[in-house]
Design a protein around this motif. Structure first.
Motif, PDB file in Angstrom:
ATOM      1  N   VAL A   4       0.874  -1.070  -0.029  1.00  0.00           N
ATOM      2  CA  VAL A   4       0.053  -0.057   0.196  1.00  0.00           C
ATOM      3  C   VAL A   4       0.766   1.251  -0.003  1.00  0.00           C
ATOM      4  N   MET A   5       2.090   1.103   0.694  1.00  0.00           N
ATOM      5  CA  MET A   5       2.903   2.433   0.865  1.00  0.00           C
ATOM      6  C   MET A   5       3.648   2.661  -0.398  1.00  0.00           C
ATOM      7  N   LEU A   6       3.735   1.618  -1.235  1.00  0.00           N
ATOM      8  CA  LEU A   6       4.500   1.857  -2.361  1.00  0.00           C
ATOM      9  C   LEU A   6       3.618   2.899  -3.638  1.00  0.00           C
ATOM     10  N   MET A   7       2.422   2.764  -3.152  1.00  0.00           N
ATOM     11  CA  MET A   7       1.548   3.543  -3.936  1.00  0.00           C
ATOM     12  C   MET A   7       0.995   4.799  -3.342  1.00  0.00           C
ATOM     13  N   ASP A   8       1.682   5.221  -2.208  1.00  0.00           N
ATOM     14  CA  ASP A   8       1.151   6.477  -1.218  1.00  0.00           C
ATOM     15  C   ASP A   8       1.473   7.631  -2.230  1.00  0.00           C
ATOM     16  N   GLU A   9       0.620   8.776  -2.068  1.00  0.00           N
ATOM     17  CA  GLU A   9       0.713  10.069  -2.641  1.00  0.00           C
ATOM     18  C   GLU A   9       2.112  10.769  -2.424  1.00  0.00           C
ATOM     19  N   GLN A  10       2.880  10.276  -1.398  1.00  0.00           N
ATOM     20  CA  GLN A  10       3.961  11.022  -1.087  1.00  0.00           C
ATOM     21  C   GLN A  10       5.211  10.102  -1.575  1.00  0.00           C
ATOM     22  N   VAL A  11       6.163  10.772  -2.258  1.00  0.00           N
ATOM     23  CA  VAL A  11       6.957   9.937  -2.918  1.00  0.00           C
ATOM     24  C   VAL A  11       8.221   9.417  -1.963  1.00  0.00           C
ATOM     25  N   ALA A  12       8.242  10.069  -0.759  1.00  0.00           N
ATOM     26  CA  ALA A  12       9.131   9.773   0.256  1.00  0.00           C
ATOM     27  C   ALA A  12       8.620   8.592   0.920  1.00  0.00           C
TER      28      ALA A  12
END
Length: 197
Positions: A4-12
């Motif tokens: 899920v985090m791999l598709m987060d809005e924040q690139v960091a």
């Protein structure tokens, strides 16, 4: 959760998730990393987006998806000033994964007359010296000696990292002197260098 985090809005957040997946070493993460590398970054700053994609490529290489190495190697040839941060990260990655095929280009980045006029920025040169030291070419660590007394704390810290990666006991007194540096970052790098040696 990492997928899920791999598709987060924040690139960091994406970059950190990719790094963790690479460190975990589970090759089942390769498809999701490939998907994340092609996903749009939305309104992200182009430089941050490029850095994130390099970190995804690093994770892929760590998971034995060798095709991703080409994206990292390509970043070693900065064409514009805004490409320098990506080049620095690429140099660090290639040293970390000990990419022997990149050694010649790392040596070129160290040259005083990189583009027939001026050297690369200090950060790239020190990163290249670190990478080469990790791959057994410790003679380039001497470059770091110049920056141990730099007025810029990050340069002193990076110089300490280079000396530590060299593994040369002759550098222990220089690293020990950094333990009294006024900047905590430099003291930590000096201590890490001593422990590495």
């Amino acid at each position: 959760p990492l997928a899920v985090m791999l598709m987060d809005e924040q690139v960091a957040v994406r970059a950190q998730a990719a790094f963790i997946l690479g460190e975990l070493g589970n090759t089942s993460a390769v498809p999701m990393l490939i998907e994340a590398s092609g996903a749009p970054a939305g309104r992200a700053d182009p430089i941050r987006d490029r850095l994130m994609r390099l970190q995804i490529a690093e994770a892929l290489v760590k998971l034995r998806y060798e095709q991703a190495i080409h994206e990292i190697r390509a970043a070693l040839y900065p064409a514009r000033p805004e490409d320098l941060e990506a080049a620095t990260l690429a140099v660090q990655i290639l040293g970390q994964i000990k990419d022997q095929a990149s050694k010649a280009q790392l040596r070129i980045l160290l040259r005083e007359n990189y583009d027939n006029r001026t050297p690369m920025p200090v950060e790239i040169r020190l990163a290249a010296a670190t990478g080469l030291a990790r791959m057994g070419e410790v003679q380039f660590a001497t470059l770091a000696l110049t920056y141990l007394t730099s007025t810029i704390a990050t340069q002193r810290a990076q110089a300490a990292i280079v000396l530590g990666e060299s593994g040369q006991k002759a550098y222990l007194p220089k690293l020990a002197a950094l333990l009294d540096d006024p900047e905590p970052l430099v003291r930590i790098a000096g201590g890490a260098g001593i422990l590495k040696i």
